[in-house]
Design a protein around this motif. Structure first.
Motif: not given
Length: 202
Positions: A151-180
Protein backbone atom coordinates in the motif's frame (compact mmCIF):
# COMPACT_ATOMS: atom_id res chain seq x y z
CA UNK A 1 -3.98 -15.25 3.27
CA UNK A 2 -5.13 -13.13 0.33
CA UNK A 3 -7.83 -11.50 2.47
CA UNK A 4 -5.32 -10.73 5.23
CA UNK A 5 -2.96 -9.22 2.64
CA UNK A 6 -5.82 -7.08 1.29
CA UNK A 7 -6.75 -5.90 4.78
CA UNK A 8 -3.12 -4.93 5.39
CA UNK A 9 -2.96 -3.08 2.07
CA UNK A 10 -6.17 -1.13 2.73
CA UNK A 11 -5.19 -0.34 6.32
CA UNK A 12 -1.77 0.91 5.21
CA UNK A 13 -3.36 3.12 2.55
CA UNK A 14 -5.94 4.47 5.00
CA UNK A 15 -3.19 5.62 7.35
CA UNK A 16 -0.89 7.09 4.71
CA UNK A 17 -3.14 8.67 2.06
CA UNK A 18 -4.15 11.68 4.20
CA UNK A 19 -2.06 14.59 2.97
CA UNK A 20 0.47 15.43 5.64
CA UNK A 21 3.89 17.03 5.74
CA UNK A 22 5.67 14.07 4.16
CA UNK A 23 3.13 13.63 1.37
CA UNK A 24 3.12 17.36 0.59
CA UNK A 25 6.89 17.25 0.15
CA UNK A 26 6.70 14.20 -2.15
CA UNK A 27 4.07 16.03 -4.22
CA UNK A 28 6.23 19.14 -4.40
CA UNK A 29 9.31 17.23 -5.52
CA UNK A 30 7.24 15.42 -8.14
CA UNK A 31 6.07 18.71 -9.63
CA UNK A 32 9.66 20.02 -9.54
CA UNK A 33 10.87 16.78 -11.19
CA UNK A 34 13.74 16.81 -8.71
CA UNK A 35 15.14 13.57 -7.23
CA UNK A 36 11.65 12.04 -7.31
CA UNK A 37 12.85 8.43 -7.36
CA UNK A 38 15.19 9.00 -4.43
CA UNK A 39 12.47 10.69 -2.34
CA UNK A 40 9.94 7.93 -3.10
CA UNK A 41 12.55 5.30 -2.24
CA UNK A 42 13.41 6.97 1.08
CA UNK A 43 9.77 7.32 2.15
CA UNK A 44 9.00 3.74 1.17
CA UNK A 45 12.12 2.40 2.90
CA UNK A 46 11.16 4.28 6.07
CA UNK A 47 7.68 2.75 5.97
CA UNK A 48 9.06 -0.76 5.36
CA UNK A 49 11.41 -0.48 8.34
CA UNK A 50 8.75 0.99 10.64
CA UNK A 51 5.98 -1.42 9.61
CA UNK A 52 8.18 -4.48 10.00
CA UNK A 53 9.57 -3.14 13.28
CA UNK A 54 6.05 -2.76 14.62
CA UNK A 55 5.14 -6.23 13.39
CA UNK A 56 8.21 -7.63 15.15
CA UNK A 57 6.95 -6.15 18.44
CA UNK A 58 9.00 -2.95 18.72
CA UNK A 59 5.75 -0.99 18.90
CA UNK A 60 5.42 -2.01 22.54
CA UNK A 61 8.90 -0.61 23.21
CA UNK A 62 8.04 2.72 21.58
CA UNK A 63 4.83 2.98 23.60
CA UNK A 64 6.77 2.27 26.79
CA UNK A 65 9.00 5.35 26.36
CA UNK A 66 6.71 8.39 25.95
CA UNK A 67 9.61 10.76 26.70
CA UNK A 68 11.16 9.89 23.33
CA UNK A 69 7.92 10.77 21.56
CA UNK A 70 7.71 13.99 23.60
CA UNK A 71 11.16 15.10 22.39
CA UNK A 72 10.18 14.29 18.81
CA UNK A 73 6.95 16.25 19.28
CA UNK A 74 8.78 19.50 20.05
CA UNK A 75 11.52 18.98 17.48
CA UNK A 76 8.92 18.21 14.85
CA UNK A 77 6.82 21.25 15.76
CA UNK A 78 9.80 23.59 15.41
CA UNK A 79 10.80 22.07 12.08
CA UNK A 80 7.24 22.29 10.73
CA UNK A 81 6.98 25.92 11.87
CA UNK A 82 10.21 26.75 10.04
CA UNK A 83 8.91 25.00 6.92
CA UNK A 84 5.59 26.89 7.13
CA UNK A 85 7.37 30.26 7.29
CA UNK A 86 9.59 29.23 4.38
CA UNK A 87 6.52 28.32 2.30
CA UNK A 88 4.72 31.60 3.09
CA UNK A 89 7.84 33.54 2.18
CA UNK A 90 8.07 31.70 -1.15
CA UNK A 91 4.43 32.49 -1.91
CA UNK A 92 4.77 36.20 -1.06
CA UNK A 93 8.06 36.99 -2.79
CA UNK A 94 7.84 37.40 -6.57
CA UNK A 95 11.34 35.97 -6.97
CA UNK A 96 10.17 32.74 -5.41
CA UNK A 97 7.77 32.22 -8.31
CA UNK A 98 10.68 31.83 -10.69
CA UNK A 99 12.25 28.38 -11.06
CA UNK A 100 14.24 27.55 -7.95
CA UNK A 101 17.87 26.59 -8.12
CA UNK A 102 18.25 22.80 -8.17
CA UNK A 103 18.86 21.26 -4.77
CA UNK A 104 21.35 18.51 -4.16
CA UNK A 105 20.08 14.99 -3.65
CA UNK A 106 21.50 14.96 -0.12
CA UNK A 107 19.66 18.16 0.82
CA UNK A 108 16.37 16.88 -0.57
CA UNK A 109 16.69 13.51 1.16
CA UNK A 110 17.61 15.19 4.45
CA UNK A 111 14.41 17.22 4.28
CA UNK A 112 12.34 14.15 3.41
CA UNK A 113 13.90 12.23 6.32
CA UNK A 114 13.22 15.09 8.76
CA UNK A 115 9.58 15.36 7.68
CA UNK A 116 9.27 11.59 8.11
CA UNK A 117 11.09 10.83 11.33
CA UNK A 118 10.40 14.04 13.28
CA UNK A 119 6.69 13.28 13.22
CA UNK A 120 5.94 11.31 16.41
CA UNK A 121 2.66 10.06 14.98
CA UNK A 122 4.51 8.10 12.32
CA UNK A 123 5.65 5.87 15.19
CA UNK A 124 2.21 5.71 16.76
CA UNK A 125 0.43 4.97 13.47
CA UNK A 126 2.98 2.91 11.59
CA UNK A 127 4.81 1.14 14.40
CA UNK A 128 2.29 0.87 17.24
CA UNK A 129 -1.07 0.79 15.44
CA UNK A 130 -0.10 -1.20 12.34
CA UNK A 131 2.12 -3.44 14.44
CA UNK A 132 -0.74 -4.16 16.82
CA UNK A 133 -3.16 -4.88 13.98
CA UNK A 134 -0.63 -7.14 12.28
CA UNK A 135 -0.04 -9.16 15.44
CA UNK A 136 -3.75 -9.87 15.74
CA UNK A 137 -3.29 -12.21 12.79
CA UNK A 138 -0.83 -14.47 14.59
CA UNK A 139 1.45 -16.35 12.20
CA UNK A 140 -0.08 -14.45 9.27
CA UNK A 141 1.07 -11.11 10.69
CA UNK A 142 3.82 -10.81 8.09
CA UNK A 143 1.24 -11.23 5.32
CA UNK A 144 -0.69 -8.29 6.80
CA UNK A 145 2.54 -6.27 7.09
CA UNK A 146 3.46 -7.07 3.48
CA UNK A 147 0.07 -5.79 2.36
CA UNK A 148 0.66 -2.53 4.25
CA UNK A 149 4.06 -2.19 2.59
CA UNK A 150 2.56 -2.68 -0.87
CA UNK A 151 0.00 0.00 0.00
CA UNK A 152 2.82 2.41 0.86
CA UNK A 153 4.66 1.57 -2.35
CA UNK A 154 1.57 2.21 -4.47
CA UNK A 155 0.85 5.51 -2.73
CA UNK A 156 4.32 7.03 -2.77
CA UNK A 157 5.03 5.92 -6.34
CA UNK A 158 1.65 7.20 -7.52
CA UNK A 159 2.01 10.52 -5.71
CA UNK A 160 5.60 11.24 -6.69
CA UNK A 161 5.64 9.97 -10.27
CA UNK A 162 2.04 11.10 -10.88
CA UNK A 163 3.01 14.65 -9.97
CA UNK A 164 6.11 14.25 -12.15
CA UNK A 165 3.97 13.23 -15.13
CA UNK A 166 1.60 16.18 -14.62
CA UNK A 167 4.32 18.70 -13.81
CA UNK A 168 4.04 20.51 -17.16
CA UNK A 169 0.41 21.28 -16.33
CA UNK A 170 0.95 22.03 -12.64
CA UNK A 171 4.28 23.87 -12.88
CA UNK A 172 3.06 27.46 -13.22
CA UNK A 173 3.59 30.56 -11.03
CA UNK A 174 -0.05 30.53 -9.93
CA UNK A 175 0.06 26.84 -9.05
CA UNK A 176 3.27 27.29 -7.06
CA UNK A 177 1.82 30.26 -5.17
CA UNK A 178 -1.32 28.29 -4.25
CA UNK A 179 0.72 25.19 -3.41
CA UNK A 180 3.14 27.13 -1.20
CA UNK A 181 0.28 28.79 0.69
CA UNK A 182 -1.51 25.45 1.19
CA UNK A 183 1.69 23.73 2.31
CA UNK A 184 2.47 26.63 4.66
CA UNK A 185 -1.01 26.44 6.21
CA UNK A 186 -0.74 22.66 6.52
CA UNK A 187 2.68 22.80 8.17
CA UNK A 188 1.50 25.53 10.55
CA UNK A 189 -1.59 23.52 11.50
CA UNK A 190 0.50 20.39 12.06
CA UNK A 191 2.95 22.34 14.23
CA UNK A 192 0.08 23.71 16.35
CA UNK A 193 -1.40 20.22 16.71
CA UNK A 194 1.97 18.90 17.84
CA UNK A 195 2.43 21.66 20.40
CA UNK A 196 -1.07 21.12 21.76
CA UNK A 197 -0.47 17.39 21.81
CA UNK A 198 -3.55 16.62 19.72
CA UNK A 199 -3.91 14.14 16.90
CA UNK A 200 -2.49 15.05 13.52
CA UNK A 201 -2.24 13.53 10.11
CA UNK A 202 0.73 11.20 9.53
Amino acid sequence: MVSIFSVGLMTGLALIVAIGAQNAFVLRQGIRREHVGAVVALCLTADVVLIFAGTAGIGMLVAAFPSALEALRWAGALYLLWWALRSFRSALQPAALEPEAPRSRGSVLLTAAALTFLNPHVYLDTVVLLGSLANQHGEARWVFASGAVVGSALWFAGLGFGAHALSRILNSPRTWRVLDVLIGLMMLALAVHLVLGTALLS
